[in-house]
Design an enzyme around this catalytic site. Structure first.
Site, PDB file in Angstrom:
ATOM      1  N   PHE A 131      36.826 -31.839  19.308  1.00  0.00           N
ATOM      2  CA  PHE A 131      36.128 -32.974  18.722  1.00  0.00           C
ATOM      3  C   PHE A 131      36.984 -33.585  17.605  1.00  0.00           C
ATOM      4  O   PHE A 131      37.654 -32.849  16.864  1.00  0.00           O
ATOM      5  CB  PHE A 131      34.775 -32.515  18.166  1.00  0.00           C
ATOM      6  CG  PHE A 131      33.869 -33.642  17.780  1.00  0.00           C
ATOM      7  CD1 PHE A 131      33.258 -34.425  18.741  1.00  0.00           C
ATOM      8  CD2 PHE A 131      33.644 -33.945  16.450  1.00  0.00           C
ATOM      9  CE1 PHE A 131      32.422 -35.474  18.389  1.00  0.00           C
ATOM     10  CE2 PHE A 131      32.815 -34.993  16.078  1.00  0.00           C
ATOM     11  CZ  PHE A 131      32.206 -35.762  17.057  1.00  0.00           C
ATOM     12  N   ASP A 208      33.812 -23.433  16.625  1.00  0.00           N
ATOM     13  CA  ASP A 208      32.838 -24.512  16.478  1.00  0.00           C
ATOM     14  C   ASP A 208      31.791 -24.322  17.570  1.00  0.00           C
ATOM     15  O   ASP A 208      32.101 -24.420  18.759  1.00  0.00           O
ATOM     16  CB  ASP A 208      33.534 -25.874  16.612  1.00  0.00           C
ATOM     17  CG  ASP A 208      32.594 -27.048  16.351  1.00  0.00           C
ATOM     18  OD1 ASP A 208      31.366 -26.886  16.529  1.00  0.00           O
ATOM     19  OD2 ASP A 208      33.084 -28.139  15.995  1.00  0.00           O
ATOM     20  N   TYR A 233      21.316 -30.515  14.683  1.00  0.00           N
ATOM     21  CA  TYR A 233      20.548 -31.667  15.164  1.00  0.00           C
ATOM     22  C   TYR A 233      20.615 -31.824  16.677  1.00  0.00           C
ATOM     23  O   TYR A 233      19.960 -32.700  17.231  1.00  0.00           O
ATOM     24  CB  TYR A 233      21.014 -32.965  14.487  1.00  0.00           C
ATOM     25  CG  TYR A 233      22.507 -33.175  14.464  1.00  0.00           C
ATOM     26  CD1 TYR A 233      23.190 -33.629  15.579  1.00  0.00           C
ATOM     27  CD2 TYR A 233      23.238 -32.919  13.309  1.00  0.00           C
ATOM     28  CE1 TYR A 233      24.554 -33.815  15.555  1.00  0.00           C
ATOM     29  CE2 TYR A 233      24.596 -33.102  13.262  1.00  0.00           C
ATOM     30  CZ  TYR A 233      25.263 -33.552  14.396  1.00  0.00           C
ATOM     31  OH  TYR A 233      26.627 -33.721  14.368  1.00  0.00           O
ATOM     32  N   LYS A 234      21.372 -30.975  17.360  1.00  0.00           N
ATOM     33  CA  LYS A 234      21.441 -31.045  18.821  1.00  0.00           C
ATOM     34  C   LYS A 234      20.355 -30.157  19.417  1.00  0.00           C
ATOM     35  O   LYS A 234      19.178 -30.499  19.400  1.00  0.00           O
ATOM     36  CB  LYS A 234      22.839 -30.645  19.294  1.00  0.00           C
ATOM     37  CG  LYS A 234      23.959 -31.526  18.743  1.00  0.00           C
ATOM     38  CD  LYS A 234      25.314 -31.071  19.258  1.00  0.00           C
ATOM     39  CE  LYS A 234      26.467 -31.778  18.562  1.00  0.00           C
ATOM     40  NZ  LYS A 234      26.544 -33.211  18.873  1.00  0.00           N
ATOM     41  N   ARG A 382      28.241 -38.926  29.598  1.00  0.00           N
ATOM     42  CA  ARG A 382      27.900 -37.538  29.314  1.00  0.00           C
ATOM     43  C   ARG A 382      26.392 -37.382  29.426  1.00  0.00           C
ATOM     44  O   ARG A 382      25.631 -38.087  28.759  1.00  0.00           O
ATOM     45  CB  ARG A 382      28.394 -37.146  27.929  1.00  0.00           C
ATOM     46  CG  ARG A 382      28.412 -35.650  27.681  1.00  0.00           C
ATOM     47  CD  ARG A 382      29.016 -35.316  26.334  1.00  0.00           C
ATOM     48  NE  ARG A 382      28.201 -35.826  25.229  1.00  0.00           N
ATOM     49  CZ  ARG A 382      28.371 -35.471  23.956  1.00  0.00           C
ATOM     50  NH1 ARG A 382      29.349 -34.638  23.634  1.00  0.00           N
ATOM     51  NH2 ARG A 382      27.603 -35.959  23.013  1.00  0.00           N
TER      52      ARG A 382
END
Length: 412
Positions: A131, A208, A233-234, A382
């Site tokens: 990322f 990560d 938050y995912k 995605r």
């Protein structure tokens, strides 16, 4: 398959799903304006219980107890919630996880701390397609400390492998920074083997887990990981901007030197002393005042995850991504759409990426019609499946709408 057989398959999978009843616990699951929410891997739906929790928090804790709530509850909350994340989702014993700051800030802290623990080494290893934040932070730390970045090359539909990491390791490697589940392809790295390889080279590893926590079982202690960071938050459904968490293995805590010392991470925060002395244990990873409000929604999802178990969540995730691959190939394989994720279900997390040149201009139209995936350059859609809030029929509706849009463009 025919349209009827696809729908029958989706509905039979929903009927057999032991987690199907939990979908009604989420806000918006029956919202007609959102026909398919396939972006739960970027922002999870809120739980209905969160509305009541936030109201109670404002009325009874913030409004009722005011500053007294710090002593009564809030000062201990970052470690208490961190321990719950560790126990429920990370395979981590108590005292090694804490909620604080954003993912970016915590990544900076643990990478700098890991570099400080290997002062005679001069290289940081990271995968080329990690990322952007992870790469940017590593490059900034390397520039600041005069270190060299060594890149692990990865295939577009995969992620870091044992062989790829091995090629980048050397006697000067201080730290390896990798994503357990690749943000683009969903490839799952072999955490145990890569961690062992890193340790054999005398280096430390930072994982990560932003696309792992809450959807893929993780066993940090068992794998002997050194450091880990992830957002909430995912799949933890903590809400937009919810605070992140950090894991530091117990064996590193006594000598941990984190680069942003703050009053609440000091040994005597209310002593207001003239020199910084770090707190014992994981609290030394805290810098400033913790985000108490941001931890409220996260606790509701931890309650639900603890009730159903992470293994059950993973079992549905495997079925959802497999179903999605089948439908994508059935509806769009002949149109040149490529699956840019691992083909074996056990090798991917809870999302897949599908590639086609026409996808690059499609996302705004899909969102307008209530079909919500996200886009990854250069031309990938995605599709993220949050197992507790996503149904098989919803998945079919979303992919079917993408296929219809693709065919209509071909006829324009």
């Amino acid at each position: 398959m025919t349209p009827d057989s696809r729908l029958a398959l989706a509905r039979s999978l929903d009927a057999e799903d032991p987690l199907a009843s939990r979908r009604s616990l989420f806000e918006g699951h029956d919202d007609d304006a959102v026909a398919a929410y396939l972006d739960g891997n970027s922002l999870g739906r809120p739980l209905k219980a969160t509305s009541a929790r936030l109201t109670e928090f404002v009325r009874d804790q913030w409004g009722g107890r005011l500053i007294r709530a710090w002593d009564e509850d809030w000062l201990q909350l970052p470690q208490r919630v961190g321990d719950r994340i560790g126990r429920i989702a990370l395979g981590a014993a108590p005292g090694q996880c804490v909620v604080a700051d954003s993912t970016s800030v915590l990544l900076y802290k643990v990478i700098r701390a890991a570099c400080a623990a290997r002062p005679d080494r001069t290289e940081i290893v990271i995968e080329r397609d990690n990322f952007p934040t992870d790469r940017f932070i590593v490059e900034a730390i390397a520039a600041d400390r005069g270190l060299t970045v060594r890149w692990v090359e990865v295939a577009p539909d995969a992620g870091p492998t044992l062989e790829g990491v091995s090629k980048a390791l050397g006697p000067d490697t201080a730290v390896v920074v990798l994503s357990h589940v690749a943000y683009r392809s969903a490839h799952i790295a072999d955490m145990e083997a890569i961690t062992r390889l890193t340790h054999d080279a005398g280096a430390l590893i930072v994982w990560d887990l932003s696309h792992s926590v809450g959807s893929v079982p993780v066993r940090l202690d068992e794998c002997e990981a050194d450091f880990a960071v992830g957002c909430s938050y995912k799949y933890l459904n903590g809400g937009p901007g919810a605070p992140a968490w950090a894991y530091v293995a117990a064996r590193h805590l006594a000598d941990l030197s984190q680069p942003i010392p703050g009053w609440l991470g000091s040994a005597d925060p209310f002593g207001m002393g003239t020199g910084y002395q770090p707190a014992d244990g994981i609290r030394r990873m805290v810098s400033g005042t913790p985000p108490i409000l941001g931890m409220q929604a996260l606790q509701d999802m931890l309650d639900l995850l603890e009730e159903v178990g992470i293994e059950a969540v993973r079992a549905k995730s495997l079925k959802l991504t497999s179903f999605a691959v089948t439908i994508v190939e059935d509806l769009m394989g002949a149109d040149g759409v490529q699956i840019a994720s691992p083909r074996a279900p056990e090798e991917r997390g809870s999302h897949i990426t599908i590639d086609h040149p026409a996808f690059s201009g499609m996302i705004s139209e899909l969102w307008r019609d209530g079909i919500i995936p996200d886009f990854r350059n250069p031309h990938g859609l995605r599709l993220g499946f949050s197992p507790l809030s996503t149904s098989f029929e919803e998945t079919l509706v979303g992919i079917g709408s993408i296929a219809d849009r693709l065919r209509s463009r071909g006829l324009d």
